[in-house]
Each structure stands twice: as structure tokens, then as C-alpha cells.
Design a protein around this motif. Structure first.
Motif, PDB file in Angstrom:
ATOM      1  N   ALA A 287      -0.579   8.371   8.959  1.00 21.98           N
ATOM      2  CA  ALA A 287       0.459   9.123   8.304  1.00 21.98           C
ATOM      3  C   ALA A 287       1.056  10.219   9.122  1.00 21.98           C
ATOM      4  O   ALA A 287       0.443  10.510  10.247  1.00 21.98           O
ATOM      5  CB  ALA A 287      -0.407   9.923   6.916  1.00 21.98           C
TER       6      ALA A 287
ATOM      7  N   CYS B 224       0.852  -1.054   0.069  1.00 23.68           N
ATOM      8  CA  CYS B 224      -0.177  -0.031   0.115  1.00 23.68           C
ATOM      9  C   CYS B 224       0.912   1.185  -0.004  1.00 23.68           C
ATOM     10  O   CYS B 224       0.502   2.287  -0.604  1.00 23.68           O
ATOM     11  CB  CYS B 224      -1.051  -0.050   1.101  1.00 23.68           C
ATOM     12  N   LEU B 225       2.184   1.131   0.868  1.00 24.86           N
ATOM     13  CA  LEU B 225       2.908   2.521   0.918  1.00 24.86           C
ATOM     14  C   LEU B 225       3.506   2.499  -0.478  1.00 24.86           C
ATOM     15  O   LEU B 225       3.822   3.745  -1.071  1.00 24.86           O
ATOM     16  CB  LEU B 225       3.996   2.324   1.704  1.00 24.86           C
TER      17      LEU B 225
ATOM     18  N   LEU C 266       0.759   4.108  -2.836  1.00 27.55           N
ATOM     19  CA  LEU C 266       0.512   5.502  -2.338  1.00 27.55           C
ATOM     20  C   LEU C 266       1.693   6.358  -2.999  1.00 27.55           C
ATOM     21  O   LEU C 266       1.261   7.556  -3.575  1.00 27.55           O
ATOM     22  CB  LEU C 266       0.562   5.517  -0.875  1.00 27.55           C
ATOM     23  N   ASP C 267       3.011   5.925  -2.845  1.00 26.42           N
ATOM     24  CA  ASP C 267       3.724   6.851  -3.354  1.00 26.42           C
ATOM     25  C   ASP C 267       3.906   7.013  -4.917  1.00 26.42           C
ATOM     26  O   ASP C 267       4.298   8.063  -5.557  1.00 26.42           O
ATOM     27  CB  ASP C 267       5.201   5.996  -3.060  1.00 26.42           C
TER      28      ASP C 267
ATOM     29  N   VAL D  18      -4.985   8.760  -3.016  1.00 24.93           N
ATOM     30  CA  VAL D  18      -3.993   8.760  -2.103  1.00 24.93           C
ATOM     31  C   VAL D  18      -4.622   8.881  -0.731  1.00 24.93           C
ATOM     32  O   VAL D  18      -4.648   8.175   0.355  1.00 24.93           O
ATOM     33  CB  VAL D  18      -3.041   9.992  -2.060  1.00 24.93           C
ATOM     34  N   GLU D  19      -5.873   9.715  -0.705  1.00 25.32           N
ATOM     35  CA  GLU D  19      -6.662   9.981   0.588  1.00 25.32           C
ATOM     36  C   GLU D  19      -7.285   8.527   0.796  1.00 25.32           C
ATOM     37  O   GLU D  19      -7.482   8.064   2.175  1.00 25.32           O
ATOM     38  CB  GLU D  19      -7.852  11.063   0.375  1.00 25.32           C
ATOM     39  N   ARG D  20      -7.830   7.721   0.067  1.00 21.27           N
ATOM     40  CA  ARG D  20      -8.504   6.468   0.125  1.00 21.27           C
ATOM     41  C   ARG D  20      -7.504   5.577   0.747  1.00 21.27           C
ATOM     42  O   ARG D  20      -7.961   4.522   1.635  1.00 21.27           O
ATOM     43  CB  ARG D  20      -9.086   5.984  -1.116  1.00 21.27           C
ATOM     44  N   ILE D  21      -6.438   5.435   0.132  1.00 19.07           N
ATOM     45  CA  ILE D  21      -5.298   4.426   0.699  1.00 19.07           C
ATOM     46  C   ILE D  21      -5.007   4.928   2.245  1.00 19.07           C
ATOM     47  O   ILE D  21      -4.897   3.814   3.102  1.00 19.07           O
ATOM     48  CB  ILE D  21      -4.015   4.380  -0.162  1.00 19.07           C
ATOM     49  N   GLU D  22      -4.733   6.342   2.396  1.00 16.77           N
ATOM     50  CA  GLU D  22      -4.531   6.614   3.793  1.00 16.77           C
ATOM     51  C   GLU D  22      -5.454   6.224   4.482  1.00 16.77           C
ATOM     52  O   GLU D  22      -5.277   5.705   5.864  1.00 16.77           O
ATOM     53  CB  GLU D  22      -4.053   8.064   3.859  1.00 16.77           C
TER      54      GLU D  22
ATOM     55  N   ALA E 207       0.901   6.973  -6.497  1.00 13.38           N
ATOM     56  CA  ALA E 207      -0.724   7.438  -7.050  1.00 13.38           C
ATOM     57  C   ALA E 207      -0.604   8.757  -7.530  1.00 13.38           C
ATOM     58  O   ALA E 207       0.028   9.967  -6.688  1.00 13.38           O
ATOM     59  CB  ALA E 207      -1.673   7.330  -5.666  1.00 13.38           C
TER      60      ALA E 207
END
Length: 115
Positions: free
Chosen positions: A57, A30-31, A34-35, A43-47, A37
Motif C-alpha cells: 500500500a 483484491c484491489l 478492497l475499494d 481492509v486491513e486483512r486484504i492489505e 470493503a
């Protein structure tokens, strides 16, 4: 016993250890995603998803720079001596898993100009 077949039961892996190792792998994946995206919504949804399982975060903007918890990516000059050593902005978001640092945030730090 049939030749080449051992009747002894194979040692079972501890299911909890296996689940935790798989969770760690998924968090790292996931990280990685995210990097890369490009969409703020992604990004918001993964966080949000990571936060739901205890991975938070770290954006230390406004905090005093701490080399044990932050990585300095650069400095920005300031006339305000009270801002010397304060995180100006987060360049790369850091993450912690229930308090255990996974990745330190990379930050820009204010540096007071010498008179």
C-alpha cells in the motif's frame, strides 16, 4: 487420423506465464474488493494478504507531492510555507507490486496561502 481429430498435441501454454497472469488478475480482484470493503478489519486483512505477496500500500502522507507517483485530488490551504507541496492526506490508497506502480494514490496537497 480420424476425421475432425488432429493427433498433433495442442501447444501448451507456458505455466509460469499463465500463473503470473492469474496472479495479476487476483491482485486486481483484491484491489476491487478492497475499494468496496466497509470494514476496517477486512481492509486491513486484504492489505496484509497483498503485502505477503509483494503488493504494498502507498500512503504518502507527509511526503513531497510527486506528479509522477501521486494523483492530486485537491488542495488544502496552509499558512506554513514549508508545507507547500507536501501531501496532507491520502484520499485513496495507491499500490505497488514489488516497486511497479499498480495504482497511484489520490492525495490532498498543502498549498501555501499568498500573503
Amino acid at each position: 487420423m480420424i476425421a475432425g481429430i488432429d493427433k498433433a498435441e495442442p501447444e501448451q501454454a507456458d505455466p509460469l506465464k499463465q500463473a503470473l497472469a492469474e496472479r495479476d488478475s487476483l491482485v486486481q480482484l483484491c484491489l476491487y474488493a478492497l475499494d468496496r470493503a466497509r470494514s476496517a478489519g477486512v481492509v486491513e486483512r486484504i492489505e496484509e494478504g497483498l503485502a505477503g505477496i509483494g503488493v504494498s500500500a502507498i500512503r504518502p502522507d507527509g511526503d513531497l507531492f510527486d506528479p509522477a507517483r501521486h494523483e492530486a485530488g485537491g488542495t488544502v490551504p496552509t499558512q506554513d510555507v514549508t508545507m507547500d507541496g507536501v501531501v496532507a492526506e491520502t484520499e485513496v490508497v495507491g499500490f505497488a507490486d514489488r516497486g511497479r506502480l499498480l495504482r497511484a494514490p489520490i492525495v490532498t496537497v498543502y498549498k501555501a496561502r499568498q500573503p
